[in-house]
Scaffold this motif. Structure first.
Motif, PDB file in Angstrom:
ATOM      1  N   UNK A 156      -5.415  -3.524  -7.615  1.00 61.38           N
ATOM      2  CA  UNK A 156      -4.172  -3.111  -7.233  1.00 61.38           C
ATOM      3  C   UNK A 156      -4.350  -1.961  -6.246  1.00 61.38           C
ATOM      4  N   UNK A 157      -5.093  -0.936  -6.580  1.00 54.71           N
ATOM      5  CA  UNK A 157      -5.283   0.291  -5.774  1.00 54.71           C
ATOM      6  C   UNK A 157      -5.797  -0.094  -4.497  1.00 54.71           C
ATOM      7  N   UNK A 158      -6.728  -1.014  -4.262  1.00 52.75           N
ATOM      8  CA  UNK A 158      -7.351  -1.595  -2.989  1.00 52.75           C
ATOM      9  C   UNK A 158      -6.177  -1.894  -2.182  1.00 52.75           C
ATOM     10  N   UNK A 159      -5.249  -2.670  -2.704  1.00 51.00           N
ATOM     11  CA  UNK A 159      -4.163  -3.364  -2.091  1.00 51.00           C
ATOM     12  C   UNK A 159      -3.113  -2.289  -1.344  1.00 51.00           C
ATOM     13  N   UNK A 160      -2.853  -1.459  -2.285  1.00 49.78           N
ATOM     14  CA  UNK A 160      -1.900  -0.304  -1.818  1.00 49.78           C
ATOM     15  C   UNK A 160      -2.365   0.528  -0.643  1.00 49.78           C
ATOM     16  N   UNK A 161      -3.839   0.677  -0.822  1.00 54.14           N
ATOM     17  CA  UNK A 161      -4.456   1.543   0.103  1.00 54.14           C
ATOM     18  C   UNK A 161      -4.724   0.764   1.522  1.00 54.14           C
ATOM     19  N   UNK A 162      -4.948  -0.246   1.570  1.00 59.66           N
ATOM     20  CA  UNK A 162      -4.906  -1.209   2.799  1.00 59.66           C
ATOM     21  C   UNK A 162      -3.410  -1.383   3.400  1.00 59.66           C
ATOM     22  N   UNK A 163      -2.498  -1.444   2.509  1.00 70.08           N
ATOM     23  CA  UNK A 163      -0.908  -1.397   2.984  1.00 70.08           C
ATOM     24  C   UNK A 163      -0.682   0.006   3.928  1.00 70.08           C
ATOM     25  N   UNK A 164      -0.970   1.211   3.165  1.00 77.96           N
ATOM     26  CA  UNK A 164      -0.455   2.419   3.493  1.00 77.96           C
ATOM     27  C   UNK A 164      -1.581   2.481   5.005  1.00 77.96           C
ATOM     28  N   UNK A 165      -3.015   2.069   4.980  1.00 77.21           N
ATOM     29  CA  UNK A 165      -3.755   2.261   6.274  1.00 77.21           C
ATOM     30  C   UNK A 165      -2.813   1.450   7.375  1.00 77.21           C
ATOM     31  N   UNK A 166      -2.469   0.273   6.997  1.00 82.01           N
ATOM     32  CA  UNK A 166      -1.714  -0.698   7.941  1.00 82.01           C
ATOM     33  C   UNK A 166      -0.429   0.252   8.668  1.00 82.01           C
ATOM     34  N   UNK A 205     -12.014   4.375 -17.117  1.00 80.49           N
ATOM     35  CA  UNK A 205     -11.637   3.051 -17.677  1.00 80.49           C
ATOM     36  C   UNK A 205     -10.999   1.964 -16.586  1.00 80.49           C
ATOM     37  N   UNK A 206     -11.351   2.024 -15.274  1.00 78.74           N
ATOM     38  CA  UNK A 206     -10.701   1.416 -14.500  1.00 78.74           C
ATOM     39  C   UNK A 206     -11.141  -0.200 -14.740  1.00 78.74           C
ATOM     40  N   UNK A 207      -9.970  -1.064 -15.024  1.00 83.80           N
ATOM     41  CA  UNK A 207     -10.177  -2.589 -14.713  1.00 83.80           C
ATOM     42  C   UNK A 207     -10.144  -2.982 -13.446  1.00 83.80           C
ATOM     43  N   UNK A 208     -10.684  -4.166 -13.444  1.00 85.75           N
ATOM     44  CA  UNK A 208     -10.832  -4.806 -12.056  1.00 85.75           C
ATOM     45  C   UNK A 208      -9.376  -5.241 -11.779  1.00 85.75           C
ATOM     46  N   UNK A 209      -8.460  -5.451 -12.341  1.00 85.60           N
ATOM     47  CA  UNK A 209      -7.112  -5.600 -12.009  1.00 85.60           C
ATOM     48  C   UNK A 209      -6.549  -4.600 -11.449  1.00 85.60           C
ATOM     49  N   UNK A 210      -6.723  -3.242 -11.981  1.00 83.15           N
ATOM     50  CA  UNK A 210      -6.308  -1.935 -11.553  1.00 83.15           C
ATOM     51  C   UNK A 210      -6.821  -1.806 -10.115  1.00 83.15           C
ATOM     52  N   UNK A 211      -8.292  -1.954 -10.336  1.00 81.79           N
ATOM     53  CA  UNK A 211      -8.958  -1.590  -8.999  1.00 81.79           C
ATOM     54  C   UNK A 211      -8.389  -2.428  -7.861  1.00 81.79           C
ATOM     55  N   UNK A 217      -6.655   9.805  -1.757  1.00 81.81           N
ATOM     56  CA  UNK A 217      -7.309   9.981  -2.930  1.00 81.81           C
ATOM     57  C   UNK A 217      -6.339  10.347  -4.121  1.00 81.81           C
ATOM     58  N   UNK A 218      -5.267  11.238  -3.821  1.00 86.38           N
ATOM     59  CA  UNK A 218      -4.212  11.706  -4.691  1.00 86.38           C
ATOM     60  C   UNK A 218      -3.529  10.399  -5.049  1.00 86.38           C
ATOM     61  N   UNK A 219      -3.157   9.442  -4.338  1.00 85.05           N
ATOM     62  CA  UNK A 219      -2.417   8.077  -4.830  1.00 85.05           C
ATOM     63  C   UNK A 219      -3.370   7.630  -5.653  1.00 85.05           C
ATOM     64  N   UNK A 220      -4.570   7.359  -5.305  1.00 88.66           N
ATOM     65  CA  UNK A 220      -5.441   6.685  -6.035  1.00 88.66           C
ATOM     66  C   UNK A 220      -5.661   7.237  -7.547  1.00 88.66           C
ATOM     67  N   UNK A 221      -6.016   8.503  -7.565  1.00 89.31           N
ATOM     68  CA  UNK A 221      -5.718   9.151  -9.005  1.00 89.31           C
ATOM     69  C   UNK A 221      -4.380   8.979  -9.743  1.00 89.31           C
ATOM     70  N   UNK A 222      -3.394   9.088  -8.971  1.00 88.08           N
ATOM     71  CA  UNK A 222      -2.015   8.686  -9.793  1.00 88.08           C
ATOM     72  C   UNK A 222      -2.186   7.261 -10.292  1.00 88.08           C
ATOM     73  N   UNK A 223      -2.427   6.409  -9.417  1.00 83.07           N
ATOM     74  CA  UNK A 223      -2.531   5.170  -9.901  1.00 83.07           C
ATOM     75  C   UNK A 223      -3.411   4.744 -11.032  1.00 83.07           C
TER      76      UNK A 223
END
Lengths: 142, 416
Positions: free
Chosen positions: B168-178, B160-166, B204-210
């Motif tokens: 947000x998830x992408x943004x956070x992941x990029x942040x962590x990678x940086x 049920x992931x919406x574009x907005x959630x997706x 993956x864990x963070x993504x699931x949580x979000x």
């Protein structure tokens, strides 16, 4: 019962918004069979043109549309309040005349129609007052 | 809370409770609503677990059965679903899914089981909702299925992931990678090798949580299901209030009319043209049912048949009203009385007109007594009664007026 439909064989986006009526004491099988003539077209409602979401002029237009719709329905329902209490004699098919009390008891429509007619927000229930963030739960206390 | 009381058109009717007017609707809520969502979830689910191929194969291999249309294409090849096809789908989805999810690998067993139970609860609920008569037991079953569906639906939450959630998830992941890239520059080379694995697990864990935190099932069709049982309790079975008869009625009452008419002021024509057809059909149905009664018809029914159901007046013939002189006007005093313009003004205007527009030898005498004795004619406008379209006795009056020296609509002369 009301439903919006498109005229299919036309390139334009012509739409018709039909209101049908039928009587409640018909048996299920009779009403749902196509040749039974159980539903009758009453009026065609005015279909407003599509509007964008934000602009101010459109918001005013939206209000005008809603008011128009309301007036049309007042016209349609005008005979109802008088006869709901005292009844009205209606010819029956078997040569008898019966005293009938026509009362609006159901409105069969899909969700968007309900939203338009009841003047609701899109994400609210037409029947109860459930808050938006509990729509997905199985709450039945409202 | 959600209702604007002044705005709702139904609040002004007597003996009507606006909230009771709503009727549950299987076609839009289940077939075109939840089943459609559910198929999206299932598709994502089987893709995630690598069973898509099996799902499509079994879908196409369904055997024929009376009353069941065999799907010709795989699920994903169909672009648009109709209510009827969705009903068909409801009959076979459980079996196809069960076969497609056969022999789960170790970690898949629990999700597979939950998904199957969720789908099964919804399908069962749908089947029970179609019953034509209910007992307290069947209603209790329905409630139980609904409860079960709500308990099990979380298995599909990640789809049920919406574009907005997706986003947000992408943004956070990029942040962590940086951040991690920054950290890696400070860490010794020998330790770097172990890090990517940790990273992926953590991500993956963070993504699931979000996803679990932000996604939800809060859409309206999900909620409308909860009114089904209550409605059956109060008003009877649900098929009675099907929206499908409306769709059928469109075909005969509007679309046929639309095809036959000339598209001028279509709404009026459609409404008018269907009435007589309906009356004749009703008459035929009545006759048919009387015929079925056979010889033991009572005489007053026969008498009733001869009577026309509504009184029909002979058409009112409306003569054309031509342009003509009105008999009651002969001088200026009469004219002033009828038109309501005072005598003084008429005199003044007449004199002004004669001074400005007439040649000297034709000018009027500027003397009230002479003016008063002038002969006056008051002419009617040409009025033509035109029959209203498809009505026998309603006329519209079309007023004609002279265009003097101009041609009709400023065009050349017409020879008709």
């Amino acid at each position: 019962m009301s439903d919006q439909t498109n005229f299919t064989n036309l390139p334009l986006d012509k739409k018709a918004w039909a209101v049908y009526f039928t009587i409640g004491n018909l048996p299920l099988a009779r009403r749902n069979s196509p040749g039974s003539m159980a539903v009758l077209l009453l009026p065609l409602l005015p279909v407003p043109p599509k509007l964008s979401k934000s602009s101010k002029a459109d918001r005013r237009q939206r209000k005008i549309n809603a008011d128009t719709l309301q007036d049309v329905f007042e016209l349609i329902f005008a005979p109802l309040p008088d006869v709901a209490h005292v009844g009205i004699p209606i010819d029956c098919a078997n040569s008898k005349v019966r005293l009938c009390f026509p009362i609006l008891s159901a409105w069969i429509a899909d969700h968007m129609e309900n939203v338009a007619l009841h003047w609701l927000k899109t994400n609210t229930c037409p029947k109860c007052e459930v808050p938006t963030n509990e729509l997905g739960t199985n709450a039945r206390s409202y | 809370m959600n209702l604007g009381i002044g705005q709702n058109i139904f609040h002004r009717l007597d003996r009507v409770l606006a909230s009771d007017l709503y009727k549950p609707d299987i076609l839009h809520t289940i077939y075109l609503g939840l089943f459609k969502y559910m198929m999206d979830w299932i598709e994502a689910f089987v893709t995630k677990h690598g069973r898509l191929q099996a799902f499509d194969e079994h879908w196409k291999a369904l055997p024929p059965y009376p009353g069941f249309l065999v799907p010709k294409k795989a699920y994903r090849e169909v672009t648009q679903w109709q209510g009827k096809e969705m009903r068909n789908l409801g009959r076979c989805i459980q079996g196809v899914l069960a076969v497609a999810l056969r022999q789960p690998a170790g970690a898949q067993a629990i999700p597979f089981k939950r998904a199957l139970r969720c789908v099964r609860a919804l399908v069962d609920f749908n089947m029970m909702a179609q019953y034509r008569s209910h007992t307290p037991d069947t209603i209790a079953y329905m409630e139980e299925y609904l409860d079960q569906f709500h308990r099990m639906k979380d298995i599909f939450l990640e789809f049920r992931v919406t574009k907005r959630t997706q986003a947000k998830v992408d943004k956070q992941r990029n942040e962590i990678r940086r951040l991690r890239a920054l950290m890696r520059e400070c860490v010794a080379t020998s330790q770097r090798r172990r890090m990517p694995d940790d990273n992926r697990d953590e991500e993956n864990e963070m993504r699931n949580d979000m996803v679990h935190g932000l996604s939800h099932f809060n859409f309206i069709k999900m909620h409308l299901l909860s009114h089904f049982c209550d409605h059956i309790h109060r008003f009877g079975n649900i098929l009675m209030y099907s929206t499908e008869i409306g769709e059928l009625a469109h075909k005969t009452q509007i679309k046929q009319g639309w095809r036959q008419l000339n598209k001028n002021d279509a709404a009026c024509q459609i409404v008018h043209s269907y009435g007589p057809q309906h009356a004749i059909q009703m008459r035929l149905l009545n006759l048919q049912s009387l015929k079925n009664c056979g010889p033991n018809l009572s005489p007053d029914v026969l008498k009733h048949l001869d009577r026309t159901t509504s009184t029909v007046w002979p058409p009112v013939i409306c003569r054309r009203i031509w342009k003509g002189r009105r008999g009651d006007v002969s001088n200026i005093v009469d004219f002033s009385r009828i038109s309501g313009v005072s005598l003084e003004i008429i005199y003044r205007e007449l004199i002004r007109y004669s001074r400005h527009n007439l040649p000297i030898d034709h000018r009027l005498l500027e003397d009230h007594a002479t003016l008063r004795s002038l002969p006056i004619e008051l002419l009617r406008q040409l009025e033509v009664p035109v029959l209203t379209f498809q009505e026998a006795d309603v006329y519209e009056i079309h007023g004609a007026r002279s265009t003097v020296t101009l041609h009709f609509r400023n065009q050349g002369s017409r020879n008709d």
